[in-house]
Design a protein around this motif. Sequence first.
Motif, short mmCIF file in Angstrom:
data_model
loop_
_atom_site.label_atom_id
_atom_site.label_comp_id
_atom_site.label_asym_id
_atom_site.label_seq_id
_atom_site.Cartn_x
_atom_site.Cartn_y
_atom_site.Cartn_z
N ALA A 45 3.11 3.73 -10.76
CA ALA A 45 2.02 3.28 -9.90
C ALA A 45 2.53 2.81 -8.55
CB ALA A 45 1.24 2.16 -10.59
N LEU A 46 3.70 2.19 -8.53
CA LEU A 46 4.27 1.67 -7.30
C LEU A 46 4.52 2.78 -6.29
CD1 LEU A 46 5.36 -0.89 -5.89
CD2 LEU A 46 7.61 -0.36 -6.87
N LYS A 47 4.74 3.99 -6.78
CA LYS A 47 5.00 5.14 -5.89
C LYS A 47 3.71 5.65 -5.25
CE LYS A 47 8.79 6.57 -8.91
NZ LYS A 47 9.28 7.62 -9.83
N GLY A 48 2.57 5.23 -5.80
CA GLY A 48 1.29 5.68 -5.28
C GLY A 48 0.58 4.62 -4.46
N ASN A 49 -0.72 4.75 -4.38
CA ASN A 49 -1.53 3.82 -3.60
C ASN A 49 -2.40 2.96 -4.51
OD1 ASN A 49 -0.70 4.82 -1.01
ND2 ASN A 49 -1.96 6.63 -1.41
N TYR A 50 -2.60 1.74 -4.12
CA TYR A 50 -3.40 0.79 -4.89
C TYR A 50 -4.80 1.33 -5.19
CZ TYR A 50 -6.32 -3.39 -5.59
OH TYR A 50 -7.22 -4.30 -6.06
#
Length: 210
Positions: free
Chosen positions: A48-53
């Motif tokens: 998830a950290l690699k993507g967007n909130y």
Amino acid sequence: MGKKKFYTVWKGHHTGVFGSWEDCKAQIKDFKGAQYKSFESFEAAKEALKGNYKDFIGKSKAKKKLSKEQLKKIGQPNLNSICVDAAVSGNPGKMEYRGVDPKTKKVLFKQGPFEDGTNNIGEFLAIVHGLAFLQKKNSDRIIYTDSRIAMGWVKKKSCNTKLKRTKKNDTLFELIDRAIIWLNNNDYKTVIVKWETKAWGEIPADFGRK
């Protein structure tokens, strides 16, 4: 005692994956516009950290398992490849990356740790290092990465990080500069492919820091 959760913080005093609510709370307290979310596993939080909130707002905490038909369609990974990945403590924090042969699990190259780096920078540098490594050996292997962000940066020949250059991370930024120069001065035929984590598990180059 409830099941342990992991917390992804996209915006806060420090960003990254944290193993307790207290650690997460310390990053978001009194931070205007903080972005964070809990996950059931370290792997999910890291991804998830690699993507967007915004991509995770309202989504179910539990990821759906792939069907047999989906797994069959994806198939098995190509072992004539190099798998690359990065690890960071804190994001920004100490960062390192490596390339691994998925068949033999042999580490083909490794760099770091570098001070004050991010996961995305590490993923980007790992791909470029892999490209240069394969070009030097005149190899027809492909490269697997689990970062779509890094794939996009490589395609654009630019490291689109918001991290500021400081004396502390100057060595890292020198490496970024060299990577961008390499991308602009070299033509390569190596295919860069997204590692299918849902189907195959963690990428073999994963540092396994759970």
